[in-house]
Design a protein around this motif. Structure first.
Motif, short mmCIF file in Angstrom:
data_model
loop_
_atom_site.label_atom_id
_atom_site.label_comp_id
_atom_site.label_asym_id
_atom_site.label_seq_id
_atom_site.Cartn_x
_atom_site.Cartn_y
_atom_site.Cartn_z
N GLN A 6 0.85 -1.20 0.00
CA GLN A 6 0.00 0.00 0.00
C GLN A 6 0.88 1.24 0.00
O GLN A 6 1.95 1.25 0.62
CB GLN A 6 -0.91 0.03 1.23
CG GLN A 6 -1.89 -1.14 1.30
CD GLN A 6 -2.77 -1.07 2.53
OE1 GLN A 6 -2.41 -0.48 3.55
NE2 GLN A 6 -3.94 -1.69 2.45
N LYS A 7 0.42 2.28 -0.69
CA LYS A 7 1.14 3.55 -0.68
C LYS A 7 0.20 4.66 -0.23
O LYS A 7 -0.93 4.76 -0.70
CB LYS A 7 1.71 3.87 -2.06
CG LYS A 7 2.49 5.19 -2.13
CD LYS A 7 1.62 6.32 -2.64
CE LYS A 7 2.37 7.64 -2.70
NZ LYS A 7 1.52 8.73 -3.26
N SER A 153 7.38 8.22 -4.72
CA SER A 153 6.78 7.28 -3.77
C SER A 153 5.88 6.27 -4.47
O SER A 153 5.83 5.09 -4.10
CB SER A 153 6.00 8.04 -2.69
OG SER A 153 6.88 8.76 -1.84
N ASP A 154 5.16 6.72 -5.51
CA ASP A 154 4.37 5.78 -6.31
C ASP A 154 5.29 4.75 -6.96
O ASP A 154 5.00 3.55 -6.97
CB ASP A 154 3.59 6.52 -7.41
CG ASP A 154 2.38 7.27 -6.88
OD1 ASP A 154 2.19 7.32 -5.65
OD2 ASP A 154 1.62 7.81 -7.71
N ALA A 157 6.44 2.14 -4.50
CA ALA A 157 5.41 1.14 -4.24
C ALA A 157 5.32 0.12 -5.37
O ALA A 157 5.28 -1.10 -5.14
CB ALA A 157 4.06 1.82 -4.03
N CYS A 169 -0.95 -4.08 -5.37
CA CYS A 169 -0.32 -2.80 -5.03
C CYS A 169 -1.43 -1.76 -5.03
O CYS A 169 -2.06 -1.52 -6.05
CB CYS A 169 0.76 -2.45 -6.04
SG CYS A 169 1.49 -0.81 -5.80
N ILE A 171 -2.52 2.14 -4.28
CA ILE A 171 -2.06 3.51 -4.06
C ILE A 171 -3.26 4.33 -3.61
O ILE A 171 -4.19 4.57 -4.38
CB ILE A 171 -1.43 4.08 -5.34
CG1 ILE A 171 -0.18 3.26 -5.71
CG2 ILE A 171 -1.06 5.56 -5.15
CD1 ILE A 171 0.52 3.72 -6.96
N THR A 173 -5.32 7.60 -2.27
CA THR A 173 -5.35 9.06 -2.41
C THR A 173 -6.61 9.60 -1.78
O THR A 173 -7.66 8.94 -1.80
CB THR A 173 -5.27 9.48 -3.89
OG1 THR A 173 -5.35 10.89 -3.97
CG2 THR A 173 -6.39 8.87 -4.71
N CYS A 209 -1.38 -2.33 -10.56
CA CYS A 209 -1.43 -1.37 -9.46
C CYS A 209 -2.78 -0.69 -9.48
O CYS A 209 -3.19 -0.15 -10.51
CB CYS A 209 -0.30 -0.36 -9.61
SG CYS A 209 -0.22 0.79 -8.24
N LYS A 211 -5.17 2.29 -8.14
CA LYS A 211 -5.22 3.59 -7.48
C LYS A 211 -6.60 3.76 -6.87
O LYS A 211 -7.60 3.72 -7.58
CB LYS A 211 -4.90 4.72 -8.46
CG LYS A 211 -4.56 6.03 -7.76
CD LYS A 211 -3.77 6.94 -8.68
CE LYS A 211 -3.23 8.14 -7.91
NZ LYS A 211 -2.39 9.00 -8.75
#
Length: 216
Positions: A6-7, A153-154, A157, A169, A171, A173, A209, A211
């Motif tokens: 996780q980011k 940072s993305d 990850a 993965c 991400i 926001t 990934c 988002k």
């Protein structure tokens, strides 16, 4: 057991309350029978403030020292997140990019990832740790701190998800949605509907990934 990377971006860890909310989400994910590696950005505004301080101190900051300075933002947020996770009764540890085995070239302020050796992360996961990694940074072969530039940072990850052969993965926001490009830079940026999946580059080894829009 699934492995989830996780980011969390700067606005997600902008203050202690939001850091605690991120910690709750991380612990919740672990509670779903998952191993978790979380990538953390610097708290919102911190990187800009560090850049401002550097330029007020020196009209042309040395790039090596600039990277050493900028990397502290992610490291601080990373440590705070680990503290918040530990306060919830889970077991977390924070790692720098170098600790995480991220090897880069020597291009200060805009380095490229050359290789990842995630042995320490794998050992910590095997000991039931939640691993919190500072995004945006790595280390050159000479042992110098490097930063990865915009979106670093993305990239951290996605690259770690590939190196760890992660099942997902994510991400996170908490902005108004996902756009075709940075709306702060491109006025014509268009907001995309719903969730959109982004494929990483070759370093992600074909992993998908996701988002995710989420109010932290």
């Amino acid at each position: 057991m699934r492995l989830i990377v996780q980011k969390y971006g700067g606005t997600s860890v902008a203050n202690p309350e939001r850091i605690r909310n991120v910690a709750k989400r991380i612990v919740q994910t672990q509670g779903e029978d998952c191993r978790v590696v979380a990538i953390i950005s610097a708290m919102a505004g911190v990187t800009d403030e560090l850049i401002k301080l550097a330029r007020e101190t020196s009209p042309d900051p040395d790039k090596r020292e600039f990277d050493v300075l900028l990397a502290t933002g992610e490291r601080a947020a990373c440590a705070l997140t680990a503290m918040a996770v530990n306060a919830l009764g889970a077991k977390a540890i924070s790692l720098t990019g170098a600790d995480a085995g991220i090897l880069t070239d020597r291009m200060h302020t805009n380095a490229r990832i050359a290789n990842i050796s995630p042995k320490q992360i794998q050992e910590l996961l095997a000991d039931d740790y939640i691993v919190i990694v500072a995004g945006f940074q790595g280390q050159s072969a000479e042992g110098e701190t490097t930063t990865l530039g915009r979106g670093g940072s993305d990239l951290t990850a996605i690259a770690l998800a590939g190196a760890l052969n992660a099942d997902a993965c994510q991400i996170f926001t908490d902005v108004d949605g996902v756009f075709t490009c940075d709306p702060r830079v491109v006025m014509e940026a268009k907001k995309l509907d719903g969730r959109r999946r982004f494929e990483g580059d070759a370093v992600a080894r074909g992993r998908v990934c996701e988002k995710v829009r989420s109010r932290i």
